[in-house]
Design a protein around this motif. Structure first.
Motif, PDB file in Angstrom:
ATOM      1  N   LYS A  33      67.544 126.062  21.722  1.00 13.68           N
ATOM      2  CA  LYS A  33      66.973 126.762  22.880  1.00 13.68           C
ATOM      3  C   LYS A  33      66.050 125.857  23.684  1.00 13.68           C
ATOM      4  CE  LYS A  33      64.418 130.999  23.998  1.00 13.68           C
ATOM      5  NZ  LYS A  33      63.692 132.166  23.432  1.00 13.68           N
ATOM      6  N   ILE A  34      65.138 125.163  22.997  1.00 15.73           N
ATOM      7  CA  ILE A  34      64.167 124.316  23.708  1.00 15.73           C
ATOM      8  C   ILE A  34      64.827 123.057  24.271  1.00 15.73           C
ATOM      9  CG2 ILE A  34      63.326 122.957  21.721  1.00 15.73           C
ATOM     10  CD1 ILE A  34      60.491 123.357  22.902  1.00 15.73           C
ATOM     11  N   SER A  35      65.848 122.519  23.558  1.00 15.31           N
ATOM     12  CA  SER A  35      66.572 121.340  24.054  1.00 15.31           C
ATOM     13  C   SER A  35      67.354 121.685  25.314  1.00 15.31           C
ATOM     14  CB  SER A  35      67.539 120.817  22.991  1.00 15.31           C
ATOM     15  OG  SER A  35      66.845 120.372  21.861  1.00 15.31           O
ATOM     16  N   LEU A  36      68.000 122.864  25.309  1.00 12.14           N
ATOM     17  CA  LEU A  36      68.770 123.307  26.471  1.00 12.14           C
ATOM     18  C   LEU A  36      67.858 123.581  27.663  1.00 12.14           C
ATOM     19  CD1 LEU A  36      71.608 124.035  27.481  1.00 12.14           C
ATOM     20  CD2 LEU A  36      71.203 126.367  26.705  1.00 12.14           C
ATOM     21  N   SER A  37      66.685 124.149  27.378  1.00 12.43           N
ATOM     22  CA  SER A  37      65.714 124.423  28.440  1.00 12.43           C
ATOM     23  C   SER A  37      65.247 123.120  29.085  1.00 12.43           C
ATOM     24  CB  SER A  37      64.529 125.187  27.857  1.00 12.43           C
ATOM     25  OG  SER A  37      63.542 125.410  28.836  1.00 12.43           O
ATOM     26  N   PHE A  38      64.975 122.099  28.261  1.00 13.18           N
ATOM     27  CA  PHE A  38      64.573 120.787  28.780  1.00 13.18           C
ATOM     28  C   PHE A  38      65.681 120.190  29.639  1.00 13.18           C
ATOM     29  CE2 PHE A  38      64.738 116.117  27.917  1.00 13.18           C
ATOM     30  CZ  PHE A  38      63.717 115.752  28.774  1.00 13.18           C
ATOM     31  N   LEU A  39      66.899 120.273  29.154  1.00 15.02           N
ATOM     32  CA  LEU A  39      68.055 119.706  29.854  1.00 15.02           C
ATOM     33  C   LEU A  39      68.252 120.363  31.220  1.00 15.02           C
ATOM     34  CD1 LEU A  39      70.389 117.657  29.139  1.00 15.02           C
ATOM     35  CD2 LEU A  39      71.759 119.651  28.607  1.00 15.02           C
ATOM     36  N   LYS A  40      68.200 121.699  31.255  1.00 17.33           N
ATOM     37  CA  LYS A  40      68.402 122.433  32.512  1.00 17.33           C
ATOM     38  C   LYS A  40      67.317 122.096  33.526  1.00 17.33           C
ATOM     39  CE  LYS A  40      70.982 126.508  30.931  1.00 17.33           C
ATOM     40  NZ  LYS A  40      70.894 127.969  30.668  1.00 17.33           N
ATOM     41  N   THR A  41      66.059 122.116  33.073  1.00 14.96           N
ATOM     42  CA  THR A  41      64.932 121.821  33.963  1.00 14.96           C
ATOM     43  C   THR A  41      65.038 120.404  34.508  1.00 14.96           C
ATOM     44  OG1 THR A  41      63.595 123.229  32.529  1.00 14.96           O
ATOM     45  CG2 THR A  41      62.419 121.950  34.164  1.00 14.96           C
ATOM     46  N   PHE A  42      65.437 119.474  33.637  1.00 14.01           N
ATOM     47  CA  PHE A  42      65.563 118.066  34.008  1.00 14.01           C
ATOM     48  C   PHE A  42      66.614 117.894  35.109  1.00 14.01           C
ATOM     49  CE2 PHE A  42      67.071 113.711  33.479  1.00 14.01           C
ATOM     50  CZ  PHE A  42      65.887 113.010  33.287  1.00 14.01           C
ATOM     51  N   PHE A  43      67.796 118.505  34.910  1.00 15.14           N
ATOM     52  CA  PHE A  43      68.881 118.330  35.884  1.00 15.14           C
ATOM     53  C   PHE A  43      68.650 119.129  37.167  1.00 15.14           C
ATOM     54  CE2 PHE A  43      71.363 116.614  32.304  1.00 15.14           C
ATOM     55  CZ  PHE A  43      71.868 115.487  32.928  1.00 15.14           C
ATOM     56  N   GLU A  44      67.927 120.227  37.074  1.00 15.69           N
ATOM     57  CA  GLU A  44      67.572 120.979  38.287  1.00 15.69           C
ATOM     58  C   GLU A  44      66.695 120.133  39.202  1.00 15.69           C
ATOM     59  OE1 GLU A  44      65.834 124.604  36.923  1.00 15.69           O
ATOM     60  OE2 GLU A  44      67.777 125.478  36.363  1.00 15.69           O
ATOM     61  N   THR A  45      65.782 119.355  38.591  1.00 14.55           N
ATOM     62  CA  THR A  45      64.907 118.468  39.370  1.00 14.55           C
ATOM     63  C   THR A  45      65.726 117.377  40.046  1.00 14.55           C
ATOM     64  OG1 THR A  45      63.145 118.856  37.758  1.00 14.55           O
ATOM     65  CG2 THR A  45      62.855 116.994  39.239  1.00 14.55           C
ATOM     66  N   VAL A  46      66.676 116.803  39.311  1.00 12.20           N
ATOM     67  CA  VAL A  46      67.553 115.766  39.877  1.00 12.20           C
ATOM     68  C   VAL A  46      68.394 116.354  41.015  1.00 12.20           C
ATOM     69  CG1 VAL A  46      69.451 114.177  39.374  1.00 12.20           C
ATOM     70  CG2 VAL A  46      67.629 114.497  37.697  1.00 12.20           C
ATOM     71  N   LYS A  47      68.954 117.548  40.782  1.00 18.78           N
ATOM     72  CA  LYS A  47      69.811 118.207  41.774  1.00 18.78           C
ATOM     73  C   LYS A  47      69.037 118.502  43.058  1.00 18.78           C
ATOM     74  CE  LYS A  47      72.940 122.181  42.180  1.00 18.78           C
ATOM     75  NZ  LYS A  47      73.416 123.420  41.529  1.00 18.78           N
ATOM     76  N   GLU A  48      67.797 118.965  42.886  1.00 21.00           N
ATOM     77  CA  GLU A  48      66.964 119.275  44.051  1.00 21.00           C
ATOM     78  C   GLU A  48      66.659 118.031  44.860  1.00 21.00           C
ATOM     79  OE1 GLU A  48      62.642 121.359  44.998  1.00 21.00           O
ATOM     80  OE2 GLU A  48      63.505 121.534  42.994  1.00 21.00           O
ATOM     81  N   HIS A  49      66.434 116.920  44.170  1.00 21.17           N
ATOM     82  CA  HIS A  49      66.149 115.648  44.851  1.00 21.17           C
ATOM     83  C   HIS A  49      67.375 115.154  45.621  1.00 21.17           C
ATOM     84  CE1 HIS A  49      64.592 111.649  45.613  1.00 21.17           C
ATOM     85  NE2 HIS A  49      65.706 111.144  45.063  1.00 21.17           N
ATOM     86  N   VAL A  50      68.552 115.321  45.021  1.00 25.33           N
ATOM     87  CA  VAL A  50      69.799 114.869  45.658  1.00 25.33           C
ATOM     88  C   VAL A  50      70.100 115.715  46.895  1.00 25.33           C
ATOM     89  CG1 VAL A  50      72.299 114.681  45.351  1.00 25.33           C
ATOM     90  CG2 VAL A  50      70.778 113.930  43.534  1.00 25.33           C
ATOM     91  N   SER A  51      69.903 117.022  46.796  1.00 24.49           N
ATOM     92  CA  SER A  51      70.198 117.910  47.933  1.00 24.49           C
ATOM     93  C   SER A  51      69.159 117.777  49.044  1.00 24.49           C
ATOM     94  CB  SER A  51      70.269 119.362  47.461  1.00 24.49           C
ATOM     95  OG  SER A  51      69.038 119.751  46.881  1.00 24.49           O
ATOM     96  N   LYS A  52      67.917 117.453  48.678  1.00 19.94           N
ATOM     97  CA  LYS A  52      66.859 117.252  49.680  1.00 19.94           C
ATOM     98  C   LYS A  52      66.302 115.850  49.484  1.00 19.94           C
ATOM     99  CE  LYS A  52      65.555 122.118  49.266  1.00 19.94           C
ATOM    100  NZ  LYS A  52      64.462 123.044  48.840  1.00 19.94           N
ATOM    101  N   SER A  53      66.845 114.909  50.212  1.00 17.59           N
ATOM    102  CA  SER A  53      66.490 113.500  50.006  1.00 17.59           C
ATOM    103  C   SER A  53      65.014 113.219  50.264  1.00 17.59           C
ATOM    104  CB  SER A  53      67.342 112.601  50.898  1.00 17.59           C
ATOM    105  OG  SER A  53      67.220 113.014  52.249  1.00 17.59           O
ATOM    106  N   ASP A  54      64.356 114.072  51.099  1.00 15.33           N
ATOM    107  CA  ASP A  54      62.931 113.862  51.371  1.00 15.33           C
ATOM    108  C   ASP A  54      62.043 114.405  50.250  1.00 15.33           C
ATOM    109  OD1 ASP A  54      63.797 116.424  51.955  1.00 15.33           O
ATOM    110  OD2 ASP A  54      62.196 116.782  53.434  1.00 15.33           O
ATOM    111  N   SER A  55      62.665 115.144  49.311  1.00 11.35           N
ATOM    112  CA  SER A  55      61.894 115.725  48.207  1.00 11.35           C
ATOM    113  C   SER A  55      61.627 114.676  47.127  1.00 11.35           C
ATOM    114  CB  SER A  55      62.676 116.900  47.607  1.00 11.35           C
ATOM    115  OG  SER A  55      62.122 117.297  46.394  1.00 11.35           O
ATOM    116  N   PRO A  56      60.337 114.459  46.736  1.00 14.31           N
ATOM    117  CA  PRO A  56      60.048 113.472  45.682  1.00 14.31           C
ATOM    118  C   PRO A  56      60.535 113.958  44.317  1.00 14.31           C
ATOM    119  CG  PRO A  56      58.062 114.694  46.249  1.00 14.31           C
ATOM    120  CD  PRO A  56      59.120 115.139  47.220  1.00 14.31           C
ATOM    121  N   MET A  57      60.998 113.019  43.520  1.00 16.84           N
ATOM    122  CA  MET A  57      61.483 113.376  42.179  1.00 16.84           C
ATOM    123  C   MET A  57      60.302 113.364  41.209  1.00 16.84           C
ATOM    124  SD  MET A  57      64.804 112.079  40.021  1.00 16.84           S
ATOM    125  CE  MET A  57      65.643 111.581  41.469  1.00 16.84           C
TER     126      MET A  57
END
Length: 380
Positions: A33-57
């Motif tokens: 549960k905690i590993s999956l939560s870390f993974l999802k949060t991590f990739f959501e941050t990457v995805k947000e940065h890719v979709s909004k290039s002005d957004s800091p990672m």
């Protein structure tokens, strides 16, 4: 999860009820549960940065939340149980009903990709060791100096956590190994070992209270080498099993029995996986080791090679001599041992010599420390 959920299902239908789910899988559900939560949060941050290039990672908040939270601690709980789980699994695999559960209910599942349960149980250990690599890669690509410093300190904390865990795992493994040895090694009473010593029945109980089994319960004792050798006696050759510890050598006689010493069923004897395959097999057969003579302290052990001429005359093969001296340098016992091969003999000789050298060095250091007087105070 396939193995764990299948076992839960079978137990809900009153099968394999005597299999302990925690001993096998520990906190795997919480860890997933905690590993999956870390993974999802991590990739959501990457995805947000890719979709909004002005957004800091911003990784700092994610890493702080998980690595200063429960992620490493949850892994540690699982890892500390791992050795015990493997030990328990090896015992369960001897059972026919558990074998059907493994092979027919779980291993044939396509998602297992032909992997067996032992190969899957070790996966969280591998994942924990990869976290410092992940943190190092993030640190390399970070441009903010404050964030860089924080990630580096976090990486060092995780590495220290892994080092501490390795020490705990080794301690647990050693503890389980010695607990198994205590069950396998039988210490006969002195009047059974040597018929010269007569003790009236009324006095035997008081002597039995000084139990020898506690010798193996020391937390600082390590098993350095072990194995089967042949002891040459005056009229016969005797199969013996030697245990070389970091402070003494123990020579035992191999006893085979269809029943474990004490009469319990051998099929249910759990066998520690860190023991040698030879000893594991021997224990499963219901064998045990009876102590042949008193332990030989390493500072009282003299090791001698056998002259080649004696090898020819007396048909001794790969032989060496162990001499036990008392504190007055009198020889109290001699053991003429033969190995199966010359290589095995050289290994034994080398291991014993190294153990004696390390033991001597360690005790000389202790003595010199004990005799060192503290520096005299300038005020005296």
């Amino acid at each position: 999860k396939i193995f764990m959920n299948t076992l839960k299902y079978l137990q809900s239908n009153e099968f394999l009820l005597n299999v302990d789910l925690w001993r096998l899988f520990a906190n795997l559900e919480e860890l997933s549960k905690i590993s999956l939560s870390f993974l999802k949060t991590f990739f959501e941050t990457v995805k947000e940065h890719v979709s909004k290039s002005d957004s800091p990672m911003d990784f700092s908040s994610i890493l702080r939340k998980f690595f200063q939270g429960d992620l490493c601690q949850t892994h540690q709980i699982y890892c500390l149980n791992y050795t015990s789980a493997v030990f328990y699994l090896e015992n369960l695999r001897q059972r026919e009903d558990f074998g059907i559960y493994l092979k027919q209910w779980c291993e044939q599942n396509e998602q297992c990709k032909r992997l067996h349960l032992p190969e899957l149980l070790v996966a969280p250990l591998h994942r924990l060791t990869r976290y410092p690599l992940l943190l190092n890669n993030i640190w390399k690509r970070s441009t903010d100096e404050t964030e860089k410093g924080f990630i580096w300190s976090l990486k060092e904390k995780v590495e220290k956590s892994i080092r501490d865990l390795e020490g705990k795992v080794k301690w647990l493994d050693n503890f389980q190994k010695f607990r198994q040895l205590q069950e396998v090694i039988i210490w006969p009473q002195i009047w059974d070992r040597d018929k010269r010593f007569f003790v009236p029945e009324c006095l035997k109980q008081s002597l039995r209270e000084n139990s020898s089994e506690n010798i193996l319960s020391s937390a600082n004792r390590l098993l350095l080498h072990e194995g089967r050798l042949t002891l040459a006696e005056s009229t016969r050759l005797l199969d013996v099993y030697l245990f070389l510890f970091n402070d003494f050598l123990l020579i035992t006689k191999i006893k085979r029995n269809k029943k474990k010493h004490g009469g319990s069923d051998t099929g249910l004897i759990p066998v520690c996986p860190s023991l040698t395959p030879e000893l594991q097999s021997f224990i499963r057969e219901g064998g045990f080791c009876t102590v042949l003579d008193q332990p030989i302290p390493l500072d009282r052990l003299i090791l001698k090679n056998i002259d080649p001429i004696h090898v020819t005359v007396f048909s001794l093969r790969n032989a060496f001599l162990i001499q036990h001296e008392n504190r007055y340098r009198q020889c109290v016992a001699v053991f003429l041992l033969q190995a199966q091969t010359e290589t095995a003999k050289k290994t034994w000789v080398s291991q014993i010599e190294t153990a004696i050298s390390n033991y001597t060095t360690q005790h000389e250091t202790k003595k010199s420390t004990a005799f060192c007087f503290p520096a005299e105070s300038s005020e005296i």
